[in-house]
Structure formats: structure tokens, C-alpha cells
Design a protein around this motif. Structure first.
Motif: not given
Length: 227
Positions: A205-227
């Protein structure tokens, strides 16, 4: 970008896109760093590959393409065994030696460095984070145990990282599904239906493109939160 000058041996070549391929001498042989620079970098994310592949892995390519726009320079690190064209990864202590050897080059730009990796590379990042002074750890497809052998847990490596840690794990990863991970001081993001390489079935129910967006989105959000 400032080049490191304190590594044993450093050479670099920059292409027209600004991507720089840098060879660094280590005690385990020559390693290679491919820099994907951010224009106004605030962090360096250094990511090592797994034992079964190199920096061409889909998630590593996706991170290198997505993160620089957000101020994160991505450094894809190829271990000496891979640079030398060998097909079998060496023992963990040799992988750690290779990673330690590239660290001066990774800190060369004078920015906080997140130690990251996929699979075996994630284990290396966890094992060495505290001693090298990593700002944080990114563990992609952390191999919690060999497939079918949950009793051979590597959780101690993950739990012992000693710095803020993000684990991004495929929902169907045979090396450890998200529900198998112990409680600990780390954040875990699941890629639905993803295997060890974050590949998803065509009928998922998830495309390969969307799966990679989950990866990059999670890392982008997490790095933004790092002090």
C-alpha cells in the motif's frame, strides 16, 4: 569546502555539480568520501554502507539528494575493502579502523558530524560514536540480529552509542523488525513494508518512492531538531 589536512593521505576531485570525491588513507587502506555539500551547511551527515553493497544503496542516494537543501552536507563513506574492489567485508574491528581513519576528514569542515550508516555501517557508527565525539548517530536498517536468529542480539551496540540516535527500520526487515527493538534512548521510525534495503513489494500500500520519502523525511526532521 575546507579539505582535511591531518589525514594520512588525502586527495580530492570535484565535478561540475560540486560533488567531491576524496580519497583518505587509513590504517585499513584507502577509503573514499563522496561529499554532497550544502551551500550553507550547519551539519555534516557521514554515512557508511553495509557489508553487501556500497554507497549506491537507494536510501543513501536519496539522502544525498534531499538533505543538502536543508543545510546538511552529506558525506558518503566507502570503506577501504570496498574501494579496493573486494567482495567480502572484513571483521568489525577492521571496519572500525577504517571509519576512525576517515574521521579527521569528516570533521575538516569544522561542523558537528553525525555518524551514520546502513546495516553493518550503522553498527560501526554506534560502536565508535562516543570515542570519536559524534554529534549524533543515524542507524539505517540496524541489523539487530542475523536473520532467523533473534537470540544473537546486537542491541548493546545500539544502546551503547551514547549520543542522540535515530533508527530507521523497514517493517519487514529480517534483521530485526521494529517491534523487536528493545526500549532505549533512541528514536525509531518504521518504513512500512520495507525490507533490509527499504524495498517494498509492488502490491504494498506504499510505493517505493513514498518509502524513500519516509526515510528522507524522518532524517530531515530529526537533523532539524538537533541542537
Amino acid at each position: 569546502m575546507t579539505k582535511a589536512t591531518d589525514a594520512t593521505d588525502v586527495t580530492g576531485v570535484t565535478d561540475v555539480t560540486g560533488v567531491t570525491a576524496q580519497t583518505v588513507g587509513t590504517d585499513a587502506g584507502d577509503a573514499r568520501i563522496t561529499w554532497h555539500p550544502a551551500k550553507k551547511a550547519r551539519l555534516v551527515l557521514a554515512v557508511g554502507h553495509g557489508a553487501g553493497g556500497g554507497i549506491e544503496a537507494r536510501d543513501l542516494r536519496a539522502l544525498a539528494a534531499a538533505l543538502p537543501a536543508g543545510g546538511v552536507t552529506v558525506a558518503l563513506v566507502e570503506q577501504p575493502w570496498r574501494v579496493a574492489g573486494k567482495k567480502i567485508a572484513p571483521a568489525p574491528k577492521t571496519l572500525d579502523a577504517g571509519w576512525r581513519g576517515v574521521w579527521p576528514a569528516l570533521t575538516g569542515p569544522g561542523l558537528p558530524v553525525i555518524a551514520g550508516g546502513r546495516s553493518a555501517g550503522a553498527r560501526v557508527a554506534c560502536r565508535t560514536a562516543a570515542e570519536l565525539g559524534a554529534h549524533a548517530v543515524l542507524a539505517l536498517s540496524f541489523p539487530l540480529h542475523p536473520p532467523g536468529k533473534p537470540d544473537r542480539s546486537r542491541a548493546e551496540e545500539l544502546l551503547g552509542a551514547g549520543v542522540p540516535t535515530l533508527v530507521v527500520q523497514g517493517g519487514n526487515d529480517p534483521f530485526g523488525r521494529p517491534a523487536e527493538f528493545p526500549e532505549g534512548d533512541f528514536r525509531l521510525v518504521e518504513v512500512p513494508h520495507g525490507d533490509h534495503g527499504f524495498a517494498v513489494p509492488k502490491r504494498a500500500e506504499i510505493t517505493q518512492e513514498r518509502a524513500l520519502e519516509v526515510v528522507t523525511g524522518a532524517v530531515r526532521e530529526w537533523t532539524a531538531s538537533l541542537g
